[in-house]
Design a protein around this motif. Structure first.
Motif, PDB file in Angstrom:
ATOM      1  N   ALA A 160       0.723  -1.387  -0.119  1.00  0.00           N
ATOM      2  CA  ALA A 160      -0.029   0.070  -0.012  1.00  0.00           C
ATOM      3  C   ALA A 160       0.893   1.102  -0.230  1.00  0.00           C
ATOM      4  CB  ALA A 160      -1.011   0.024   1.343  1.00  0.00           C
ATOM      5  N   LYS A 161       1.898   1.241   0.739  1.00  0.00           N
ATOM      6  CA  LYS A 161       2.767   2.406   0.853  1.00  0.00           C
ATOM      7  C   LYS A 161       3.426   2.637  -0.565  1.00  0.00           C
ATOM      8  CE  LYS A 161       5.156   5.753   2.958  1.00  0.00           C
ATOM      9  NZ  LYS A 161       4.573   6.849   3.450  1.00  0.00           N
ATOM     10  N   ILE A 162       3.968   1.738  -1.203  1.00  0.00           N
ATOM     11  CA  ILE A 162       4.369   1.840  -2.502  1.00  0.00           C
ATOM     12  C   ILE A 162       3.416   2.134  -3.414  1.00  0.00           C
ATOM     13  CG2 ILE A 162       5.626   0.773  -4.321  1.00  0.00           C
ATOM     14  CD1 ILE A 162       6.824  -1.178  -2.062  1.00  0.00           C
ATOM     15  N   GLY A 163       2.203   1.584  -3.441  1.00  0.00           N
ATOM     16  CA  GLY A 163       1.074   1.824  -4.287  1.00  0.00           C
ATOM     17  C   GLY A 163       0.446   3.076  -4.183  1.00  0.00           C
ATOM     18  N   ILE A 164       0.493   3.726  -3.154  1.00  0.00           N
ATOM     19  CA  ILE A 164      -0.253   5.180  -2.514  1.00  0.00           C
ATOM     20  C   ILE A 164       0.605   6.173  -3.182  1.00  0.00           C
ATOM     21  CG2 ILE A 164       0.531   5.621  -0.603  1.00  0.00           C
ATOM     22  CD1 ILE A 164      -3.024   5.364  -1.404  1.00  0.00           C
ATOM     23  N   ASP A 165       1.600   6.272  -3.498  1.00  0.00           N
ATOM     24  CA  ASP A 165       2.615   7.083  -3.694  1.00  0.00           C
ATOM     25  C   ASP A 165       1.888   7.993  -5.275  1.00  0.00           C
ATOM     26  OD1 ASP A 165       4.875   8.981  -3.773  1.00  0.00           O
ATOM     27  OD2 ASP A 165       5.976   7.668  -5.055  1.00  0.00           O
ATOM     28  N   GLY A 166       1.641   9.040  -4.908  1.00  0.00           N
ATOM     29  CA  GLY A 166       1.103   9.917  -6.125  1.00  0.00           C
ATOM     30  C   GLY A 166      -0.333   9.696  -6.402  1.00  0.00           C
ATOM     31  N   VAL A 167      -0.825   9.145  -5.419  1.00  0.00           N
ATOM     32  CA  VAL A 167      -2.350   8.475  -5.626  1.00  0.00           C
ATOM     33  C   VAL A 167      -3.191   9.147  -4.577  1.00  0.00           C
ATOM     34  CG1 VAL A 167      -4.105   6.762  -5.882  1.00  0.00           C
ATOM     35  CG2 VAL A 167      -1.935   6.527  -6.953  1.00  0.00           C
ATOM     36  N   ASN A 168      -4.477   9.617  -4.807  1.00  0.00           N
ATOM     37  CA  ASN A 168      -5.011  10.064  -3.680  1.00  0.00           C
ATOM     38  C   ASN A 168      -5.381   9.008  -2.625  1.00  0.00           C
ATOM     39  OD1 ASN A 168      -8.222  10.285  -2.698  1.00  0.00           O
ATOM     40  ND2 ASN A 168      -7.269  12.465  -2.485  1.00  0.00           N
ATOM     41  N   TYR A 177      -4.925   4.126   4.953  1.00  0.00           N
ATOM     42  CA  TYR A 177      -4.372   4.796   3.986  1.00  0.00           C
ATOM     43  C   TYR A 177      -3.981   6.147   3.604  1.00  0.00           C
ATOM     44  CZ  TYR A 177      -4.418   0.760   0.530  1.00  0.00           C
ATOM     45  OH  TYR A 177      -4.053  -0.196  -0.157  1.00  0.00           O
ATOM     46  N   LYS A 178      -4.703   6.987   4.404  1.00  0.00           N
ATOM     47  CA  LYS A 178      -4.346   8.480   4.618  1.00  0.00           C
ATOM     48  C   LYS A 178      -3.191   8.759   5.456  1.00  0.00           C
ATOM     49  CE  LYS A 178      -4.784  12.809   3.614  1.00  0.00           C
ATOM     50  NZ  LYS A 178      -4.410  13.267   2.512  1.00  0.00           N
ATOM     51  N   ALA A 179      -2.986   7.710   6.687  1.00  0.00           N
ATOM     52  CA  ALA A 179      -1.921   7.746   7.383  1.00  0.00           C
ATOM     53  C   ALA A 179      -0.804   7.281   6.848  1.00  0.00           C
ATOM     54  CB  ALA A 179      -2.193   6.785   8.805  1.00  0.00           C
ATOM     55  N   LEU A 180      -0.870   6.229   5.876  1.00  0.00           N
ATOM     56  CA  LEU A 180       0.210   5.538   5.338  1.00  0.00           C
ATOM     57  C   LEU A 180       0.830   6.744   4.236  1.00  0.00           C
ATOM     58  CD1 LEU A 180      -0.629   1.769   4.365  1.00  0.00           C
ATOM     59  CD2 LEU A 180       1.112   2.720   5.943  1.00  0.00           C
ATOM     60  N   GLN A 181      -0.289   7.344   3.616  1.00  0.00           N
ATOM     61  CA  GLN A 181       0.396   8.388   2.594  1.00  0.00           C
ATOM     62  C   GLN A 181       1.204   9.398   3.315  1.00  0.00           C
ATOM     63  OE1 GLN A 181      -2.831  10.597   0.565  1.00  0.00           O
ATOM     64  NE2 GLN A 181      -1.738   9.947  -1.326  1.00  0.00           N
ATOM     65  N   ILE A 182       0.804   9.796   4.277  1.00  0.00           N
ATOM     66  CA  ILE A 182       1.657  10.860   5.058  1.00  0.00           C
ATOM     67  C   ILE A 182       2.429  10.577   5.986  1.00  0.00           C
ATOM     68  CG2 ILE A 182      -0.115  12.606   4.420  1.00  0.00           C
ATOM     69  CD1 ILE A 182      -1.366  12.395   7.184  1.00  0.00           C
ATOM     70  N   GLY A 183       2.490   9.368   6.358  1.00  0.00           N
ATOM     71  CA  GLY A 183       3.305   8.777   7.575  1.00  0.00           C
ATOM     72  C   GLY A 183       4.220   7.798   7.076  1.00  0.00           C
ATOM     73  N   GLU A 184       5.075   7.448   7.929  1.00  0.00           N
ATOM     74  CA  GLU A 184       6.298   6.250   7.828  1.00  0.00           C
ATOM     75  C   GLU A 184       5.370   4.857   8.189  1.00  0.00           C
ATOM     76  OE1 GLU A 184       9.852   6.972   9.756  1.00  0.00           O
ATOM     77  OE2 GLU A 184       9.634   8.840   9.460  1.00  0.00           O
ATOM     78  N   VAL A 185       5.645   3.989   7.406  1.00  0.00           N
ATOM     79  CA  VAL A 185       4.996   2.719   7.525  1.00  0.00           C
ATOM     80  C   VAL A 185       5.350   2.195   9.067  1.00  0.00           C
ATOM     81  CG1 VAL A 185       4.817   0.299   6.936  1.00  0.00           C
ATOM     82  CG2 VAL A 185       4.860   2.061   5.264  1.00  0.00           C
ATOM     83  N   SER A 186       6.403   2.429   9.551  1.00  0.00           N
ATOM     84  CA  SER A 186       7.121   1.837  10.660  1.00  0.00           C
ATOM     85  C   SER A 186       6.426   2.485  11.819  1.00  0.00           C
ATOM     86  CB  SER A 186       8.608   1.905  10.597  1.00  0.00           C
ATOM     87  OG  SER A 186       9.076   3.267  10.462  1.00  0.00           O
ATOM     88  N   LYS A 187       5.762   3.610  11.675  1.00  0.00           N
ATOM     89  CA  LYS A 187       5.271   4.217  12.805  1.00  0.00           C
ATOM     90  C   LYS A 187       3.746   4.200  12.621  1.00  0.00           C
ATOM     91  CE  LYS A 187       8.680   7.398  13.807  1.00  0.00           C
ATOM     92  NZ  LYS A 187       9.410   8.517  13.999  1.00  0.00           N
ATOM     93  N   VAL A 188       3.140   4.170  11.350  1.00  0.00           N
ATOM     94  CA  VAL A 188       1.770   3.884  11.245  1.00  0.00           C
ATOM     95  C   VAL A 188       1.079   2.572  11.652  1.00  0.00           C
ATOM     96  CG1 VAL A 188      -0.215   3.855   9.644  1.00  0.00           C
ATOM     97  CG2 VAL A 188       1.512   5.477   9.438  1.00  0.00           C
TER      98      VAL A 188
END
Length: 137
Positions: A20-28, A83-94
């Motif tokens: 998801a973190k990779i896929g959400i890059d540049g996507v709403n 998904y919003k948290a993953l988009q703006i945060g680090e996976v290791s923290k979300v």
């Protein structure tokens, strides 16, 4: 057998976060969640038809319909926030914060389902909360 499925669930959940973190890059994030949800719906219905359980839909009680719909709404809200948290945060923290759901689930199971909470579960919950704070700070 439940433990095997639980372990597989954990493995797939871990993959979900990374993919998801990779896929959400540049996507709403809402659009990304919607795409993911379509895939989940198709997979779930495929399993219903593969296992031949589609005829059971007429036997579902009104109470079950209500709670399954509420569960779906809670899942949708969780996924949108995740998904919003993953988009703006680090996976290791979300992810550690997201996994606080374990503690909340045990608490809610005690309150609403009357499930027994053992000392072992309380210790585990305390360690999860402590571990989460150690990981995000």
């Amino acid at each position: 057998m439940w433990a095997i499925f639980a372990i597989l669930s954990a493995i797939f959940a871990a993959l979900t976060s990374i993919l998801a973190k990779i896929g959400i890059d540049g996507v709403n994030s809402n659009l990304g969640t919607s795409i993911r949800t379509i895939v989940v719906v198709l997979m779930a219905w495929a399993m219903v038809f593969i296992t031949g359980t589609q005829s059971g839909i007429v036997d579902i009680s009104k109470k079950s319909w209500i709670f399954l719909i509420l569960s779906g709404l809670a899942t949708g809200a969780s996924w949108l926030c995740y998904y919003k948290a993953l988009q703006i945060g680090e996976v290791s923290k979300v992810v550690p914060i997201d996994k606080l759901s374990i503690v909340l689930t045990i608490l809610l199971a005690f309150i609403f389902l009357g499930e027994h909470v053992t000392v072992k579960a309380l210790i585990g919950c305390t360690l999860i909360v402590a571990g989460t704070f150690v990981m995000i700070l």
